[in-house]
Design a protein around this motif. Structure first.
Motif, PDB file in Angstrom:
ATOM      1  N   ALA A 192      -7.784  39.916  41.249  1.00  0.00           N
ATOM      2  CA  ALA A 192      -6.938  40.664  42.185  1.00  0.00           C
ATOM      3  C   ALA A 192      -5.783  41.363  41.480  1.00  0.00           C
ATOM      4  O   ALA A 192      -5.159  42.266  42.045  1.00  0.00           O
ATOM      5  CB  ALA A 192      -6.409  39.724  43.267  1.00  0.00           C
ATOM      6  N   MET A 193      -5.498  40.965  40.237  1.00  0.00           N
ATOM      7  CA  MET A 193      -4.454  41.652  39.487  1.00  0.00           C
ATOM      8  C   MET A 193      -4.894  43.066  39.118  1.00  0.00           C
ATOM      9  O   MET A 193      -4.074  43.943  38.883  1.00  0.00           O
ATOM     10  CB  MET A 193      -4.082  40.848  38.234  1.00  0.00           C
ATOM     11  CG  MET A 193      -3.176  39.652  38.551  1.00  0.00           C
ATOM     12  SD  MET A 193      -3.232  38.300  37.364  1.00  0.00           S
ATOM     13  CE  MET A 193      -2.794  39.113  35.855  1.00  0.00           C
ATOM     14  N   LYS A 194      -6.213  43.289  39.014  1.00  0.00           N
ATOM     15  CA  LYS A 194      -6.732  44.618  38.663  1.00  0.00           C
ATOM     16  C   LYS A 194      -7.120  45.402  39.907  1.00  0.00           C
ATOM     17  O   LYS A 194      -6.812  46.569  40.042  1.00  0.00           O
ATOM     18  CB  LYS A 194      -7.971  44.478  37.760  1.00  0.00           C
ATOM     19  CG  LYS A 194      -7.667  43.844  36.407  1.00  0.00           C
ATOM     20  CD  LYS A 194      -8.880  43.949  35.489  1.00  0.00           C
ATOM     21  CE  LYS A 194      -8.818  42.963  34.344  1.00  0.00           C
ATOM     22  NZ  LYS A 194      -9.657  41.770  34.569  1.00  0.00           N
ATOM     23  N   GLN A 195      -7.845  44.758  40.819  1.00  0.00           N
ATOM     24  CA  GLN A 195      -8.256  45.429  42.052  1.00  0.00           C
ATOM     25  C   GLN A 195      -8.498  44.358  43.100  1.00  0.00           C
ATOM     26  O   GLN A 195      -8.555  43.178  42.776  1.00  0.00           O
ATOM     27  CB  GLN A 195      -9.534  46.236  41.820  1.00  0.00           C
ATOM     28  CG  GLN A 195     -10.718  45.382  41.362  1.00  0.00           C
ATOM     29  CD  GLN A 195     -12.033  46.105  41.507  1.00  0.00           C
ATOM     30  OE1 GLN A 195     -12.412  46.878  40.649  1.00  0.00           O
ATOM     31  NE2 GLN A 195     -12.726  45.847  42.607  1.00  0.00           N
ATOM     32  N   GLN A 196      -8.696  44.775  44.349  1.00  0.00           N
ATOM     33  CA  GLN A 196      -8.915  43.784  45.403  1.00  0.00           C
ATOM     34  C   GLN A 196     -10.207  43.009  45.121  1.00  0.00           C
ATOM     35  O   GLN A 196     -11.190  43.572  44.626  1.00  0.00           O
ATOM     36  CB  GLN A 196      -8.985  44.472  46.757  1.00  0.00           C
ATOM     37  CG  GLN A 196      -7.619  45.018  47.184  1.00  0.00           C
ATOM     38  CD  GLN A 196      -7.508  45.122  48.676  1.00  0.00           C
ATOM     39  OE1 GLN A 196      -8.397  45.663  49.322  1.00  0.00           O
ATOM     40  NE2 GLN A 196      -6.430  44.601  49.235  1.00  0.00           N
ATOM     41  N   THR A 197     -10.180  41.708  45.400  1.00  0.00           N
ATOM     42  CA  THR A 197     -11.331  40.854  45.128  1.00  0.00           C
ATOM     43  C   THR A 197     -12.411  41.094  46.180  1.00  0.00           C
ATOM     44  O   THR A 197     -12.175  40.885  47.365  1.00  0.00           O
ATOM     45  CB  THR A 197     -10.905  39.382  45.129  1.00  0.00           C
ATOM     46  OG1 THR A 197      -9.860  39.209  44.155  1.00  0.00           O
ATOM     47  CG2 THR A 197     -12.070  38.480  44.761  1.00  0.00           C
ATOM     48  N   THR A 198     -13.595  41.526  45.728  1.00  0.00           N
ATOM     49  CA  THR A 198     -14.689  41.771  46.672  1.00  0.00           C
ATOM     50  C   THR A 198     -15.392  40.466  47.013  1.00  0.00           C
ATOM     51  O   THR A 198     -15.338  39.487  46.259  1.00  0.00           O
ATOM     52  CB  THR A 198     -15.728  42.733  46.064  1.00  0.00           C
ATOM     53  OG1 THR A 198     -16.237  42.143  44.861  1.00  0.00           O
ATOM     54  CG2 THR A 198     -15.120  44.088  45.757  1.00  0.00           C
ATOM     55  N   PHE A 199     -16.084  40.488  48.144  1.00  0.00           N
ATOM     56  CA  PHE A 199     -16.855  39.317  48.557  1.00  0.00           C
ATOM     57  C   PHE A 199     -17.950  39.013  47.531  1.00  0.00           C
ATOM     58  O   PHE A 199     -18.210  37.849  47.217  1.00  0.00           O
ATOM     59  CB  PHE A 199     -17.462  39.559  49.940  1.00  0.00           C
ATOM     60  CG  PHE A 199     -18.243  38.396  50.475  1.00  0.00           C
ATOM     61  CD1 PHE A 199     -17.604  37.223  50.825  1.00  0.00           C
ATOM     62  CD2 PHE A 199     -19.620  38.483  50.622  1.00  0.00           C
ATOM     63  CE1 PHE A 199     -18.320  36.140  51.320  1.00  0.00           C
ATOM     64  CE2 PHE A 199     -20.347  37.402  51.113  1.00  0.00           C
ATOM     65  CZ  PHE A 199     -19.693  36.231  51.461  1.00  0.00           C
ATOM     66  N   SER A 200     -18.588  40.070  46.994  1.00  0.00           N
ATOM     67  CA  SER A 200     -19.662  39.871  46.012  1.00  0.00           C
ATOM     68  C   SER A 200     -19.140  39.175  44.763  1.00  0.00           C
ATOM     69  O   SER A 200     -19.752  38.226  44.261  1.00  0.00           O
ATOM     70  CB  SER A 200     -20.278  41.215  45.628  1.00  0.00           C
ATOM     71  OG  SER A 200     -20.755  41.877  46.769  1.00  0.00           O
ATOM     72  N   PHE A 201     -17.994  39.620  44.243  1.00  0.00           N
ATOM     73  CA  PHE A 201     -17.398  38.999  43.057  1.00  0.00           C
ATOM     74  C   PHE A 201     -17.088  37.535  43.337  1.00  0.00           C
ATOM     75  O   PHE A 201     -17.424  36.644  42.559  1.00  0.00           O
ATOM     76  CB  PHE A 201     -16.120  39.741  42.654  1.00  0.00           C
ATOM     77  CG  PHE A 201     -15.412  39.132  41.483  1.00  0.00           C
ATOM     78  CD1 PHE A 201     -15.697  39.551  40.186  1.00  0.00           C
ATOM     79  CD2 PHE A 201     -14.467  38.122  41.657  1.00  0.00           C
ATOM     80  CE1 PHE A 201     -15.051  38.974  39.092  1.00  0.00           C
ATOM     81  CE2 PHE A 201     -13.824  37.540  40.568  1.00  0.00           C
ATOM     82  CZ  PHE A 201     -14.119  37.975  39.296  1.00  0.00           C
TER      83      PHE A 201
END
Lengths: 249, 107
Positions: A130-139
């Motif tokens: 999440a520091m780089k981008q929003q955390t996706t459900f897939s990740f």
């Protein structure tokens, strides 16, 4: 479990899913030995491999599972175990409060299914992402399912081999519990303030342990530590990041 | 043997369900709470102390009130935990307790 979720995650974005698996991969080597140890120690306490598998799959929180084993005795103090599990897992409240605003486009169903597996390490990796981008459900599912399978396989393997290992104190393995918890405690170390919280908790816990029967020493120590933290509070903003650093190690 | 592997005591199952339910509540709490409340100040500081305070309370009797070997090994583990990966610190703690128990029995 969560097969349809898993499929939809892959369907939604296979690259994100496999990135989650790949990011989590090194943590397998930290989690698997602890799972083996948990399985072996639960065999000593008389749990069957099936019971170990069920606990790992549904509770899926290493610290509280070790705590439950520590309290495991005959007759089974289920209320103490359930209450202590709840108390020790209260940290997840802070973890989910912190992660919830950083999720990208999760449906409510994905949120309430996914957070079933919000273990320390999964949370730490998701926060890092999440520091780089929003955390996706897939990740998230890539990381969570990797840990779930690691935990299931290693705890059951430990349970199956642990029964033939004999008395764990012969190898000092009875102390492995204690050492693990000391490492988890030190993971929250942020300096002198933590020292005062730990001193208050430790003192209250030891005194209660000596003079009050049952598992109340955990609650007494927790309350003493929380009071110590509240009394020490000043307006300096405090970071919640340090716990994620440790959990990755 | 297979009956032992698949043994499932009803009370054990009940305990696991109780543990799992409480844990699930703590995990989804943030999803619910962030809709209504923002934690700040003293409350957040107190909540942040919950995990180390609980872990310390769990470990304190075994680490500090068992014997000299265990207390010394606990101190070694604590210092090692700040510098080494978790598994290395645990291994060092276990080795220390084995050595210290032998040493303290010998004298």
């Amino acid at each position: 479990m969560n097969n349809s979720q898993n499929r939809s995650a892959i369907h939604a974005d296979p690259n994100e899913f496999f990135l989650g698996v790949k990011t989590f991969f090194p943590l397998i080597f930290a989690a698997a030995p602890i799972g083996l140890l948990f399985g072996a120690l639960s065999a000593q306490k008389g749990l069957s491999p099936l019971e170990v598998l069920l606990m790992g799959s549904f509770v899926f929180a290493g610290g509280s599972q070790f705590l439950a084993l520590e309290l495991w005795s005959d007759p089974l103090p289920w209320l103490s175990i359930a209450f202590s599990t709840f108390l020790i897992n209260l940290r997840h409240v802070l973890m989910s409060v912190s992660l919830a605003p950083k999720l990208g486009h999760w449906t409510p169903l994905q949120k309430y299914l996914g957070f079933f597996m919000l273990a320390d390490e999964v949370w730490a990796m998701s926060e890092q992402r999440a520091m780089k981008q929003q955390t996706t459900f897939s990740f998230y599912m890539g990381a969570a399912l990797t840990l779930l399978f690691t935990w299931q396989i290693s705890t059951v393997a430990g349970s199956l081999t642990g029964a033939v290992m004999g008395d764990p104190s012969r190898y000092g393995l009875d102390f492995a519990f204690t050492a693990l918890f000391i490492c988890l405690v030190m993971g929250f170390w942020q300096g002198r303030k933590t020292g005062i919280v730990l001193a208050a908790s430790g003192l209250a816990a030891v005194l209660t342990y000596k003079f009050v029967p049952g598992a109340w020493y955990i609650i007494a120590g927790a309350i003493a530590g929380v009071i110590a933290a509240a009394l020490q509070y000043d307006d300096k903003p405090n970071g919640f990041s340090s716990s994620s650093e440790i959990l990755q190690s | 043997m297979s009956s032992e592997i698949f043994a499932l005591d009803p009370l054990v199952l009940f305990t696991i369900i109780a543990m799992a339910s409480g844990t699930y509540l703590t995990r989804i709490a943030g999803l619910v709470l962030t809709k209504f409340v923002t934690f700040s100040g003293r409350t957040e500081a107190a909540l942040q102390a919950v995990p180390p305070a609980i872990l310390m309370s769990v470990v304190a009797p075994a680490a500090l009130a068992t014997g000299a070997a265990e207390t010394a090994a606990a101190a070694i583990t604590a210092i090692a935990a700040l510098r080494l990966p978790m598994l290395a610190a645990i291994a060092l703690g276990v080795l220390s307790v084995v050595f210290l128990r032998m040493a303290l029995t010998a004298f």
